[in-house]
Motif scaffolding. Structure first.
Motif, mmCIF file in Angstrom:
data_model
loop_
_atom_site.group_PDB
_atom_site.id
_atom_site.type_symbol
_atom_site.label_atom_id
_atom_site.label_comp_id
_atom_site.label_asym_id
_atom_site.label_seq_id
_atom_site.Cartn_x
_atom_site.Cartn_y
_atom_site.Cartn_z
ATOM 1 N N UNK A 134 1.052 -1.188 0.225
ATOM 2 C CA UNK A 134 0.331 -0.283 -0.070
ATOM 3 C C UNK A 134 1.231 1.387 -0.014
ATOM 4 N N UNK A 135 2.204 1.442 0.123
ATOM 5 C CA UNK A 135 2.916 2.175 -0.007
ATOM 6 C C UNK A 135 4.602 2.485 0.878
ATOM 7 N N UNK A 136 5.152 3.380 0.766
ATOM 8 C CA UNK A 136 6.807 2.567 0.792
ATOM 9 C C UNK A 136 7.587 2.813 1.821
ATOM 10 N N UNK A 137 6.503 2.656 2.406
ATOM 11 C CA UNK A 137 7.501 2.778 3.701
ATOM 12 C C UNK A 137 8.588 1.361 4.119
ATOM 13 N N UNK A 138 9.640 1.691 4.844
ATOM 14 C CA UNK A 138 10.557 0.850 5.320
ATOM 15 C C UNK A 138 9.146 -0.859 6.081
ATOM 16 N N UNK A 139 9.984 -2.127 5.497
ATOM 17 C CA UNK A 139 9.502 -3.272 6.148
ATOM 18 C C UNK A 139 7.689 -3.996 5.139
ATOM 19 N N UNK A 140 7.439 -2.696 4.494
ATOM 20 C CA UNK A 140 6.676 -3.080 3.468
ATOM 21 C C UNK A 140 7.196 -3.893 1.679
ATOM 22 N N UNK A 141 6.286 -4.786 1.295
ATOM 23 C CA UNK A 141 6.701 -5.364 0.574
ATOM 24 C C UNK A 141 6.893 -4.516 -1.255
#
Ligand code: GUN
Ligand code: ZN
Length: 464
Positions: A399-406
């Protein structure tokens, strides 16, 4: 080996509601996205501020002036309608289904035909930058198997469930099964394709329980599906169907549901209250992994109940225009607290491309007769990304580009579509930096043609 993508980044950081979307908007013109070997985002920010990297262990992909956006999430579309765009039905929903759609879907009984359609379906999703989809499947198990197999092969993320029908007009007969078979086939599909608890964290493909709509099933089906869903809910199985889509009056869909079930609200039929007078007849199908498509004509109590159960809305304005279904009241719907995500509703929606849906959403809501509103560009991005991830209970992963997201991502190159490129390069922009950001995002989302979408990534992997 990690990968560093360079480009012009837009995303919504954190877990904002739609009302908080503008505050969560992040624009990084000379941005960089560092993705690890497992396709997980390690870092996102200005290229100039990137972490020190050992050149030998990082591949750099420079996308130049292209925009990097989170992958689009389509929360409502129909696999067996892959060849039915702009099918003429000579009327609204029920006429269109009977005239064009039930016969088209019956062709999926042929496994070779279905295999070709599954390839086409996945190809279209990748070309449209749809990295995650919630899919109404075929009634036929062999057709479903080829679709699940194709998703896995291509690396697409999605939730798929066979379309359940136990009653209907003559045209729907090939799609119908007995009550017993409806439950058996659905249960078999879940056992075959839904990931185990151990696999779920890394899985890309999941299953759903999908009665077509209340007019396609009976109180007996609803009672059995309630038991089935109760059994599988804990394993993360999804539920989806249509709600309050078309024609409140006369003999249209909504009037027919209320008339045949004798319930107070359409939602009651999915909420275990499917007996006359909305008496409880079984278990509810609502919850954080449940998505109701359309919700154009909901009563306040239905919106409240969806918000309370964390059931989401799949908003499909292109389809609603095509079938004359009306306009989902934007302000009233989001004020209830219910999560609203975007859907193409292919093929009643005659586009595969989520930015087309956003474009239509903007136009229909600014033209609403009662409560017209101009959607903010960050709200449009929310519809296509964060809200979709939330609707599918995958907000910790995508859903977004925050660290930890795929790293599910699309690349939009304005040089590939001159009207977009020209508008961005030569169009008038505000002096205020924030307004400039809003204006740029609005143009990217509204003026984007699919030819400008050059690459689609799921979990860091480029899809072909
Ligand atoms: N309601 C029941 N079936 C369908 C369908 O295939 N498309 C849409 N838009 N609405 C439906
Ligand atoms: Zn639909």
């Amino acid at each position: 080996m990690s990968t560093l993508h360079r480009g012009h980044i837009f995303h919504l950081t954190g877990t904002p509601t739609v009302q908080e979307a503008a505050e969560a908007l992040v624009e990084v013109p000379d941005g960089a996205l560092l993705v690890d070997d497992d396709g997980v985002i390690e870092w996102c920010g200005r290229h100039a501020d990137r972490p020190q990297l050992d050149g030998a262990s990082v591949e750099v992909i420079d996308h130049g002036d292209a925009f990097l956006l989170p992958g689009f999430i389509d929360t409502h579309m129909h696999f067996p309608q892959v060849n039915s765009i702009d099918a003429y039905g000579g009327g609204q929903l029920l006429e269109w289904l009977t005239e064009s759609i039930f016969p088209a879907e019956a062709r999926f009984e042929n496994e070779d035909f279905a295999a070709g359609a599954a390839k086409e379906f996945c190809h279209r999703l990748i070309s449209a930058g749809t990295t995650t989809s919630l899919v109404f499947g075929s009634a036929f198990p062999a057709a479903q198997d080829v679709l699940f197999g194709e998703y896995r092969k291509r690396g697409l993320r999605g939730v798929i469930g066979r379309g359940i029908q136990t009653v209907g007009p003559d045209a729907a007969k090939p799609l119908m099964t007995s009550e017993k078979d409806a439950i058996r086939l659905t249960s078999d599909e879940i056992e075959k394709w839904h990931p185990s608890e151990a696999e779920a964290r890394d899985a890309l493909v999941f299953t759903a329980v999908v009665p077509r709509f209340s007019l396609s099933v009976t109180t007996e089906t609803f009672a059995a599906l309630g038991e089935l869903y109760d059994h599988f809910r804990g394993r993360g199985v999804y539920f989806t169907s249509h709600l309050n889509e078309n024609n409140r009056s006369g003999d249209g869909e909504i009037a027919a549901v209320l008339g045949s079930y004798q319930v107070e609200t359409y939602l009651d039929t999915y909420d275990g209250r499917f007996l006359p007078g909305s008496k409880i007849g079984g278990k509810s199908l609502l919850g954080p992994r449940s998505v109701m498509a359309h919700c154009v004509h909901c009563q306040d109590s239905e919106l409240e109940r969806m918000a309370e159960t964390r059931t989401s809305v799949a908003h499909c304005p292109t389809s609603q225009l095509f079938l004359g279904s009306g306009t989902m009241p934007w302000l009233r719907t989001i004020a209830s607290g219910v999560n609203v995500a975007a859907g193409t509703d292919l093929a009643a929606g005659d586009t595969w491309f989520i930015p087309d849906v956003l474009n239509t959403a903007f136009k229909v809501h600014i033209s609403e007769p009662e409560q017209a509103t101009a959607l903010h560009p960050a709200e449009l991005l929310h519809l296509a990304t964060v809200a979709g991830a939330r609707a599918l209970d995958l907000e910790d992963r995508i859903g977004n580009f925050d660290p930890g997201r795929e790293a599910d991502m699309v690349v939009i190159d304005p040089a590939r579509w001159e009207p977009l490129g020209n508008s961005l390069e030569w169009g008038l922009r505000a002096d205020d930096p924030l307004k400039r950001t809003y204006g740029r995002l609005f143009t990217v989302l509204m003026a984007c043609n699919q030819v400008a979408l050059t690459e689609t990534y799921v979990r860091g992997r480029k899809l072909e």
